[in-house]
Motif scaffolding. Structure first.
Motif, PDB file in Angstrom:
ATOM      1  N   UNK A  63       0.794  -1.071  -0.108  1.00  0.00           N
ATOM      2  CA  UNK A  63       0.021   0.142   0.086  1.00  0.00           C
ATOM      3  C   UNK A  63       0.748   1.276   0.093  1.00  0.00           C
ATOM      4  N   UNK A  64       2.284   1.298   0.468  1.00  0.00           N
ATOM      5  CA  UNK A  64       3.023   2.466   0.827  1.00  0.00           C
ATOM      6  C   UNK A  64       3.927   2.249  -0.255  1.00  0.00           C
ATOM      7  N   UNK A  65       4.128   1.331  -1.139  1.00  0.00           N
ATOM      8  CA  UNK A  65       5.182   1.139  -2.250  1.00  0.00           C
ATOM      9  C   UNK A  65       5.011   0.269  -3.225  1.00  0.00           C
ATOM     10  N   UNK A  66       5.436   0.721  -4.489  1.00  0.00           N
ATOM     11  CA  UNK A  66       5.068  -0.255  -5.720  1.00  0.00           C
ATOM     12  C   UNK A  66       6.396  -0.357  -6.394  1.00  0.00           C
ATOM     13  N   UNK A  67       6.658  -1.561  -6.107  1.00  0.00           N
ATOM     14  CA  UNK A  67       8.191  -1.678  -7.063  1.00  0.00           C
ATOM     15  C   UNK A  67       8.364  -3.126  -7.207  1.00  0.00           C
ATOM     16  N   UNK A  68       9.328  -3.443  -8.228  1.00  0.00           N
ATOM     17  CA  UNK A  68       9.618  -4.687  -8.845  1.00  0.00           C
ATOM     18  C   UNK A  68      11.214  -5.099  -8.437  1.00  0.00           C
ATOM     19  N   UNK A  69      11.453  -6.240  -8.172  1.00  0.00           N
ATOM     20  CA  UNK A  69      12.731  -6.592  -8.248  1.00  0.00           C
ATOM     21  C   UNK A  69      13.051  -7.572  -9.183  1.00  0.00           C
ATOM     22  N   UNK A  70      14.276  -7.131  -9.739  1.00  0.00           N
ATOM     23  CA  UNK A  70      14.560  -8.146 -10.896  1.00  0.00           C
ATOM     24  C   UNK A  70      15.908  -8.805 -10.492  1.00  0.00           C
ATOM     25  N   UNK A  71      16.137 -10.132 -10.956  1.00  0.00           N
ATOM     26  CA  UNK A  71      17.240 -10.869 -10.692  1.00  0.00           C
ATOM     27  C   UNK A  71      18.523 -10.881 -11.274  1.00  0.00           C
ATOM     28  N   UNK A  72      18.590  -9.434 -11.984  1.00  0.00           N
ATOM     29  CA  UNK A  72      19.922  -9.360 -12.795  1.00  0.00           C
ATOM     30  C   UNK A  72      20.080  -7.884 -12.454  1.00  0.00           C
ATOM     31  N   UNK A  73      21.369  -7.528 -12.599  1.00  0.00           N
ATOM     32  CA  UNK A  73      21.864  -6.212 -12.520  1.00  0.00           C
ATOM     33  C   UNK A  73      23.018  -5.756 -13.334  1.00  0.00           C
TER      34      UNK A  73
END
Lengths: 165, 294
Positions: free
Chosen positions: B150-160
């Protein structure tokens, strides 16, 4: 050779279980395990409430501080945002328990009260950071579902800790 | 033994946050001092993080890398549920999807000739005008996690960084704009969705061609701000990226205007942000003066 008393051993085991359950709750929360927005309960909040309310002598500000930091780091929110909210939540419950009642009563009243307080603190914090008045109904619904989940979580936790209710 | 009795019986080792009944003055204030200390520390961290400090970003990425394997494990059942849901949906609506796809293929085949012609014309004109523009390579990425809180909308991707993904690269799907990457470590990238409270995207409204900023609200619908005075918007207007600022390439479809009020216009994104499995990352490579004459 280090000889531990039964009480110390029990304390260490309970502390370990506390860490595991809090970490597990944080991971479930932050990785949106259920994909049910906005009906997604906050397991971190209700697990922290359980430990603070029933085992306050094992909790400390250090644990809550690092739990909050972990929540912020994994969740992608601003560092310190959830930490501050969790610290306020913990301090509020502890203060109430010590100064108003030491008995395990008014559990639901404290849970409802502290949930409303942390919602307000979070909205105020976001207002202070973003200079924007932010209100949406999603967190309110989420916390309502947290409260609905609380009895089940409590039973699971009592089983996990090995204590009688 | 009840919990209350147990608490009373074990008072000699009980540590309470505010220690109301204690013998020494130091211990009476110890927990209170700790509370004040941690509250001030937290506010300081918050201040540093809000100032967009590089140190805060680095620290976050290091911890994320440590916890990533555990988090991936915890996410496996969730992915399984989502996969089954998608598969069941595909099976149920297979026939209607096939009909739609046949129609789409037919339309694309009809347009193919014109697209080739336009591409050739475009390339020729660019060559004549010596136009220099950023070329975007597309990297397809599966999501490691999807934090839609509700307070954050993010994604995490397994490569950098090791795979060439840098911060501030746009994220798109076939439907439209998803967001942008904000932090990259060697093997992880965190991205912000366009619905996040911190998201700002320069856009252009079609057909009026007015520029504005799309701001996230942490709800499913971002809003348009900084609209020029007297701009007329109506429901159904198309929102695309304007390319201003250089972060997002111009022309990426973002969404449609869903509702117009006296203060703001609410936008419905084209991309289905709540059920993302893959995203495309547009990585920048400037085909500019310097690279041409290197």
């Amino acid at each position: 050779m280090l000889i531990l008393s039964d009480l110390t051993k029990k304390n260490i085991i309970i502390k370990f279980k506390m860490m595991v359950s809090l970490l597990f709750a944080t991971l479930i929360d932050q990785y949106s395990f259920f994909h049910f927005l906005p009906f997604q309960p906050s397991f971190t909040i209700i697990t922290l409430f359980y430990w603070t309310f029933f085992f306050e002598y094992h909790m400390s500000f250090v644990v809550v501080f690092f739990l909050g930091l972990l929540t912020d780091i994994l969740g992608g929110s601003l560092l310190g945002e959830n930490t501050f909210v969790l610290l306020a939540f913990y301090a509020g419950i502890s203060f109430y328990r010590e100064y108003f009642t030491e008995r395990s009563q008014y559990e639901w009243a404290i849970l409802w009260g502290s949930t409303i307080v942390i919602l307000c603190v979070h909205f105020l914090l976001i207002w202070a950071i973003h200079k924007r008045i932010f209100f949406c109904i999603d967190p309110v619904i989420g916390h309502f579902f947290s409260l609905l989940f609380y009895p089940s979580l409590k039973r699971v936790m009592f089983w996990f800790v090995g204590e009688e209710e | 033994m009840s919990l209350d009795n147990k608490n009373n019986a074990s008072k000699f080792y009980v540590r309470k946050p505010f220690l109301k009944q204690v013998n020494s003055t130091f211990h009476a204030y110890k927990q209170l001092i700790l509370f004040v200390f941690f509250a001030i520390t937290t506010l300081f961290i918050l201040y540093v993080a809000a100032a967009n400090s590089m140190f805060a970003q680095k620290a976050r990425l290091i911890v994320m890398e440590i916890f990533h394997p555990i988090a991936r494990l915890s996410h496996v059942p969730s992915k399984g549920v989502q996969h089954t849901k998608v598969k069941a949906h595909d099976w149920i609506f297979a026939y209607s999807k096939l009909q739609t796809l046949k129609q789409t293929v037919k339309e694309y085949k009809e347009r193919e000739y014109y697209i080739q012609k336009l591409e050739h014309e475009n390339a020729e004109l660019r060559r004549l005008l010596n136009v220099t523009e950023a070329i975007h390579h597309v990297l397809k990425q599966s999501l490691s996690s999807h934090t839609q809180k509700t307070f954050v909308k993010s994604l995490l991707l397994g490569q950098g960084l090791n795979q060439g993904i840098m911060a501030q690269s746009p994220l798109v799907t076939q439907e439209g704009l998803v967001g942008r990457t904000v932090e990259s470590s060697d093997n992880l990238t965190r991205a912000l969705l366009i619905t996040d409270l911190n998201s700002r995207v320069p856009i252009i409204i079609k057909p009026s061609n007015k520029h504005a900023i799309l701001m996230g609200t942490n709800s499913d619908y971002p809003v348009l701000r900084y609209l020029p005075y007297g701009t007329e918007i109506k429901k159904g207007d198309i929102i695309r990226t304007s390319g201003s600022g250089g972060l997002f390439p111009a022309g990426i479809p973002v969404g449609t205007v869903e509702k117009v009020t006296a203060d703001e216009a609410v936008v419905k994104p084209f991309a289905k942000l709540d059920s993302l499995s893959f995203v495309n990352i547009l990585t920048h490579e400037l085909n500019t003066f310097s690279s041409k004459f290197r």
